[in-house]
Design a protein around this motif. Sequence first.
Motif, PDB file in Angstrom:
ATOM      1  N   PHE A 104      53.770  -3.029 -49.897  1.00 50.17           N
ATOM      2  CA  PHE A 104      54.434  -3.323 -51.159  1.00 50.17           C
ATOM      3  C   PHE A 104      55.857  -2.773 -51.220  1.00 50.17           C
ATOM      4  CE2 PHE A 104      49.919  -3.612 -51.997  1.00 50.17           C
ATOM      5  CZ  PHE A 104      49.843  -4.849 -52.622  1.00 50.17           C
ATOM      6  N   ALA A 105      56.613  -3.314 -52.165  1.00 49.61           N
ATOM      7  CA  ALA A 105      58.009  -2.913 -52.439  1.00 49.61           C
ATOM      8  C   ALA A 105      58.821  -2.961 -51.138  1.00 49.61           C
ATOM      9  CB  ALA A 105      58.052  -1.557 -53.119  1.00 49.61           C
ATOM     10  N   THR A 106      59.530  -1.890 -50.804  1.00 50.36           N
ATOM     11  CA  THR A 106      60.416  -1.931 -49.626  1.00 50.36           C
ATOM     12  C   THR A 106      59.642  -2.080 -48.317  1.00 50.36           C
ATOM     13  OG1 THR A 106      60.387   0.473 -49.744  1.00 50.36           O
ATOM     14  CG2 THR A 106      62.357  -0.632 -50.576  1.00 50.36           C
ATOM     15  N   ARG A 140      57.464  -4.256 -47.601  1.00 50.54           N
ATOM     16  CA  ARG A 140      57.110  -5.663 -47.327  1.00 50.54           C
ATOM     17  C   ARG A 140      57.778  -6.184 -46.058  1.00 50.54           C
ATOM     18  NH1 ARG A 140      59.280  -8.701 -52.029  1.00 50.54           N
ATOM     19  NH2 ARG A 140      60.782  -7.020 -51.807  1.00 50.54           N
ATOM     20  N   LYS A 156      54.588   6.453 -49.062  1.00 47.89           N
ATOM     21  CA  LYS A 156      54.257   7.601 -49.911  1.00 47.89           C
ATOM     22  C   LYS A 156      52.755   7.725 -50.121  1.00 47.89           C
ATOM     23  CE  LYS A 156      55.092  10.413 -53.696  1.00 47.89           C
ATOM     24  NZ  LYS A 156      55.888  11.620 -53.741  1.00 47.89           N
ATOM     25  N   GLN A 157      52.083   6.575 -50.310  1.00 51.75           N
ATOM     26  CA  GLN A 157      50.664   6.620 -50.642  1.00 51.75           C
ATOM     27  C   GLN A 157      49.931   5.426 -50.033  1.00 51.75           C
ATOM     28  OE1 GLN A 157      49.684   8.020 -54.737  1.00 51.75           O
ATOM     29  NE2 GLN A 157      51.282   6.565 -55.281  1.00 51.75           N
ATOM     30  N   PHE A 161      46.068   3.348 -50.452  1.00 51.94           N
ATOM     31  CA  PHE A 161      44.823   3.191 -51.215  1.00 51.94           C
ATOM     32  C   PHE A 161      43.866   2.356 -50.363  1.00 51.94           C
ATOM     33  CE2 PHE A 161      48.266   3.805 -54.149  1.00 51.94           C
ATOM     34  CZ  PHE A 161      47.758   4.725 -55.061  1.00 51.94           C
ATOM     35  N   ARG A 167      42.888   6.258 -53.668  1.00 51.58           N
ATOM     36  CA  ARG A 167      43.908   6.900 -52.836  1.00 51.58           C
ATOM     37  C   ARG A 167      43.232   7.718 -51.734  1.00 51.58           C
ATOM     38  NH1 ARG A 167      47.817   9.241 -56.567  1.00 51.58           N
ATOM     39  NH2 ARG A 167      46.103  10.583 -57.164  1.00 51.58           N
ATOM     40  N   ALA A 183      46.080  -0.622 -48.922  1.00 46.58           N
ATOM     41  CA  ALA A 183      47.350  -0.980 -49.574  1.00 46.58           C
ATOM     42  C   ALA A 183      48.304   0.195 -49.424  1.00 46.58           C
ATOM     43  CB  ALA A 183      47.114  -1.276 -51.046  1.00 46.58           C
ATOM     44  N   PHE A 232      52.117   1.938 -50.119  1.00 50.92           N
ATOM     45  CA  PHE A 232      53.262   1.924 -51.042  1.00 50.92           C
ATOM     46  C   PHE A 232      54.313   2.952 -50.634  1.00 50.92           C
ATOM     47  CE2 PHE A 232      49.825   0.126 -53.464  1.00 50.92           C
ATOM     48  CZ  PHE A 232      50.419  -0.803 -54.307  1.00 50.92           C
ATOM     49  N   PRO A 253      57.590   5.339 -52.247  1.00 56.28           N
ATOM     50  CA  PRO A 253      57.675   5.973 -53.562  1.00 56.28           C
ATOM     51  C   PRO A 253      58.034   4.925 -54.626  1.00 56.28           C
ATOM     52  CG  PRO A 253      59.000   7.171 -51.947  1.00 56.28           C
ATOM     53  CD  PRO A 253      58.592   5.873 -51.311  1.00 56.28           C
ATOM     54  N   ILE A 254      57.235   4.860 -55.683  1.00 57.66           N
ATOM     55  CA  ILE A 254      57.524   3.918 -56.775  1.00 57.66           C
ATOM     56  C   ILE A 254      57.318   4.608 -58.120  1.00 57.66           C
ATOM     57  CG2 ILE A 254      56.998   1.780 -55.551  1.00 57.66           C
ATOM     58  CD1 ILE A 254      54.279   1.830 -57.068  1.00 57.66           C
ATOM     59  N   ALA A 255      57.930   4.048 -59.138  1.00 57.59           N
ATOM     60  CA  ALA A 255      57.760   4.577 -60.490  1.00 57.59           C
ATOM     61  C   ALA A 255      58.067   3.488 -61.497  1.00 57.59           C
ATOM     62  CB  ALA A 255      58.706   5.746 -60.724  1.00 57.59           C
TER      63      ALA A 255
END
Lengths: 80, 578
Positions: free
Chosen positions: A9-11, A13, A50-51, A53, A58, A72, A74, A76-78
């Motif tokens: 996910f996010a960056t 991908r 960062k994480q 799942f 997690r 999955a 990820f 770091p996201i917020a």
Amino acid sequence: MITIEAALFATLRTYNPNGESSEPFRVQLPEGSTIENLLKKLNIPPGESKQAFVNNRRQEWDYILQEGERVAIFPPIAGG
Amino acid sequence: MKFLRVNMTERTVKEEEVQEKYSKMGGRHLTSCLVADEVPPLCHALGPNNKIVIAPGVVTGTSAPSSGRLSVGGKSPLTGGIKESNAGTPFSQRLGRLGIKAIIIEGLATEGLWMLKVDKDGAELISAENLKGKGMYETADTLFKEYPLKNSSLMGIGPSGEKRMAMAGISFNDPEGRPSRYAGRGGLGAVLGSKGLKAIVVNDAGAPGVSIQNIDLFKQGQKKLVEAIRTHDLTKPGGALNSFGTAILINVLNEVGGLPTRNFSSGQFKGASKTSGESIAEKVKERGGAGMMGHGCHPGCIIRCSNVYPAADGSEIVSCVEYESDWAFGANCEIDDLDTIAKLIYHCNDIGLDTIEAGVTVGLAMEAGVISFGDGNGAIDLLDQIRTGTSLGHILGNGAEFTGKAYGLTRIPTVKRQAMPAYEPRAVKGIGTTYITSPMGADHTAGYTITTEILSVGGQADPLDPKGKVELSKAFQTATAFIDASGYCLFIAFPILDISDGMEGMVETINGVLGTNWTVSDVGRIGMDILSIENDFNAKAGFSKEDDRPPEFMRYEPLPPHNVVFDITDEELDKIWK
């Protein structure tokens, strides 16, 4: 060997072997492989994720993956 | 520094000196304290005895980073308790620079519709009859023609506020003049509607600026805070918030089974990925035109989590598609088309609606069979009925709980009559505790435990484990109350929880402005003072510990995929404010 389903996910991908996407894909790994082994196989540099799942929970990087699990990953996201 | 007191009954505006008691307060601290001191807790929220208080934060209007927030307070017509609703907007910075610590609006206009004009020379009420019934976009166009954006900002209510509906929020403009930044929660737009006040325009040309007692200390703190924001992975330029916006959370909440779906009947949505922050960023890139990521809600924000969402032809649909609004109409209503979600957000902005309350209410209407889940055009029609004020529109416009009751439903996701935001309490128990125990009603921003439960920032907690969640929520709620008083965006919490210099910097900027000697250890104490004022108001308004409870269905209806219920006991919940 085991087959798992991975999604990035996010960056992260950009490391999807089928092209930049958060669509899940299948990965084959030797039995006893950890999430860290999966990151190496996908060429994700250390520190970018960062994480992770596994089946909606997690898990740590040394978690040993089992046949058919979904992982999955990820950066770091917020939000909020 | 001064208060502006606007009496709508007498149609007068007076400047008042700020009493010593209030001199160190800003934002939520000031709104909650003034409401507690001046509003009878048992008054009717839409009657003559309620007041609206608008207060910029302590550092708002200075060059402190990401500090353009303000608080709006009053007794909520939705919850019946005290309310603080918060927005980021240039409006707040102009108030701060004019030396206006708060605007207090009281009484009820006996006739007509009015707007308040504020500038360095004073303030006056003028007729706003020409804006009657107008949506916020037309209202903003009309007012910015007369009061150019260069020096002026706008606050206003849409048709839902004029109709005194309990889901009406208060709109503020963004830097480009869109009326898209909302103090949305708790129906305070209806209170303004009851008073006959359509809008406020504030012009800060020639303003004196915020008075800073210790400029060296302020600058030292500012430098530390800027450094923390610019280096933290989440808030740095090109970081998660800047690149993908807050809707980057859609996929991770879906992954952990905590994305409320189909009116809180599941924790996962098949269409989640299509509505994610990644998909928004992809659409913005593909379509170009007016689209942009990294948009800021006020000048001086260095996080810039907002966006402008474009249509296929590059024209603008709306700013912005953020996580809560995206989820409210997306997963919650099982709508998986971003263009439709963006249109629904545009309608909310125009009608003057809180997107969370509106999305949850539409979800309940779907569960009741008024329209089907996934029916985007049907959802737009329901919002239009709120705009025009049909009988159904008035039911919906009064919010999720009112609508659920009207249709005899039991799965009504509210606490203290306010709709739950985009995190499932059964799957993420700390945020559930915040929803249940906050004096605001169900509000994620009141104590954002998602930070440790889901994002692994500032520590790590298992979202499914009920243990320790009451303490976790209390710690977040107290720190948040302080940040809400400061004028800083809550998102500075991400870097300052991980970088202690940033936390120190925040406190130093506040000490610099106020001339105080607070330390980091004062953050929790002052936060607790604010919460005590709010809880005390609610107790006098008739609230008891029985109001700090989850909706009953969350106790007995297991939520897929983890098949869990909310299992923090009533006794545990009751310990939070003891």
